[in-house]
Every structure is written in structure tokens, then in C-alpha cells.
Design a protein around this motif. Sequence first.
Motif, mmCIF file in Angstrom:
data_model
loop_
_atom_site.group_PDB
_atom_site.id
_atom_site.type_symbol
_atom_site.label_atom_id
_atom_site.label_comp_id
_atom_site.label_asym_id
_atom_site.label_seq_id
_atom_site.Cartn_x
_atom_site.Cartn_y
_atom_site.Cartn_z
ATOM 1 N N LEU A 196 0.813 -1.217 0.000
ATOM 2 C CA LEU A 196 0.000 0.000 0.000
ATOM 3 C C LEU A 196 0.849 1.273 0.000
ATOM 4 O O LEU A 196 0.343 2.353 -0.297
ATOM 5 N N LYS A 197 2.110 1.135 0.300
ATOM 6 C CA LYS A 197 3.012 2.283 0.221
ATOM 7 C C LYS A 197 3.270 2.668 -1.233
ATOM 8 O O LYS A 197 3.530 3.831 -1.545
ATOM 9 N N SER A 199 1.213 1.253 -4.032
ATOM 10 C CA SER A 199 0.094 1.027 -4.927
ATOM 11 C C SER A 199 -1.212 1.305 -4.199
ATOM 12 O O SER A 199 -1.256 1.348 -2.966
ATOM 13 N N THR A 200 -2.285 1.497 -4.954
ATOM 14 C CA THR A 200 -3.610 1.743 -4.382
ATOM 15 C C THR A 200 -4.615 0.784 -5.011
ATOM 16 O O THR A 200 -4.437 0.314 -6.145
ATOM 17 N N PHE A 201 -5.690 0.505 -4.277
ATOM 18 C CA PHE A 201 -6.733 -0.355 -4.809
ATOM 19 C C PHE A 201 -7.336 0.264 -6.071
ATOM 20 O O PHE A 201 -7.572 1.470 -6.142
ATOM 21 N N SER A 203 -5.745 0.014 -8.958
ATOM 22 C CA SER A 203 -4.640 0.183 -9.905
ATOM 23 C C SER A 203 -4.282 -1.166 -10.533
ATOM 24 O O SER A 203 -4.850 -2.207 -10.202
ATOM 25 N N GLN A 216 -9.845 -4.941 -3.678
ATOM 26 C CA GLN A 216 -10.071 -5.305 -2.284
ATOM 27 C C GLN A 216 -10.456 -6.767 -2.103
ATOM 28 O O GLN A 216 -10.120 -7.379 -1.094
#
Length: 262
Positions: A196-197, A199-201, A203, A216
Amino acid sequence: MPLISLTTDFGDLYPAAMKAVILGINPMVQIIDITHSIRQAGIREGAFALYSLVRYFPQGTVHIGVIDPGVGTSRRALAIKAGRAGEEQFFIGPDNGLLIPAARCFGEMEVYEITNSELMLKSGISATFHGRDIFAPAGAHLSKGTPIEAVGPEISDFVNLDFENFGIDGPFLVGEVIFADNFGNIITNIPEEVVLKFSTFGSQIEVNGRRISFVQTYGFVRPEESLALIGSHGFLEIAVNKGNASRQFGLKNGDEVAIKIM
């Protein structure tokens, strides 16, 4: 009621012998099978199985883990007390790293070598079945309240094992497969906070050169579509919605996996 959990690579038959020994010493104990389906000699898989579940057991639980390719050799038998006073859990098994990640979940840890023959099977010790002859009786005695100091001397030079041998190489997170479950989901050793540092959900990421969605949960993609997510264990997981990622990606326990952040 005291609890003992069992985690082995024994499959059928042999766990019953361990249970018989345990109940012969402490008939009041409840025995819970975590799994007996770990791949033969799959120490890291067994360590992950224990690690992912032990925090949900109540204080005082004794966890017996037996994935023991070194049985009958000079490898030591261990008993571990882990956790703060009044919240301890106990771990019994071979000195090959199997117990260490799970025990470390609880912070404080004391490690002892099992040498007290009074806590072993009275009829003798087989060279090939320490699960029955050493680990089961020692665990049963601990479940009855025997102090862990009674098993033998405290040691500090135990075999270590952790899941933190991942790395960051430019846009790549490089780790390994630590468990492929019965659904074919591929669990890596890359922790949630690292993923999560970068990348983001929602992507896209690449897994060994194959682009997939980072979401998720499984239902966020179409049936048979590949995805990446953070599993309930807190590690990056590669999956196929209603499919088998291990087969599709050709990845198995111990394989290297490279995650490219897009």
C-alpha cells in the motif's frame, strides 16, 4: 477447557497416534487440527499456517507443530512460551524454524530445549516419530499446567525463520510464495503495508510480467479473471476469481515472485 492445536505434514493415520497420547495424559483437553495437509517437509508452509492462525486462539493454548525432516538426528526438540504474563501461548516442535514466526507474533518469547524424559512417552522413543513420543506428551503435560521450565534448559541459539526476505528493486517488489491454499490462491511474503506504500486499490500491477488488477476482494473482477489483493493474513495474494492462480501463473510454494508497480 485447555486447548492443544496440531499442525503437521502427516496426512492420515499418524495424527491419531498423537491424539491418543495427548488424551492419555490429559483427557480433559480439547484438540483442534489446524492442518495435517502441509506438503511433506514443507517447513515454511507449516510455519505460515501456524503464524496466520495462532493470534485467534485463547491464552494458554499449546500449539504442537511437527514438520520434521530432521527427526532422529541431532536437531533439538523445543518448547516455547510466548506473550506477556497472563496471556501466554505455548509452542512445541522441532528446532527447524517451524514455530518461530508464530511465537514471535506475541512479542516476548522464551525458548527451551525438551530434555526431561519424564515428559516423554514412557514406552520409549522412536527414531522416526517424535510427534507421538516427545512432542505430544510434552504438549499434554504443559496443557495440564506443568511449568515450561520443567522441560529442560532455556536456550538462545535456536534455528530462526521469518517471512521478511522480500526486497524492493526499482518498480519491483520481489518476494516469494509462502503458501498456496486449496483454492489455488498464491500467498506471498510481501506485507500489506509495503504494497500500500507503492500502490492503491483499483490500480494495475504486473505479476511475473502479467498485468492484473489490485482490488479489495475477489468479486471486484469478472469470473476467471486474475487479481491481486491483501488477504486476511495481511500479505499480498494473487488469485483468480472462481479459478486457480497457482496453475494459471505456474507458481508454487518457495517460488520467487516479482510484482511490478504500474
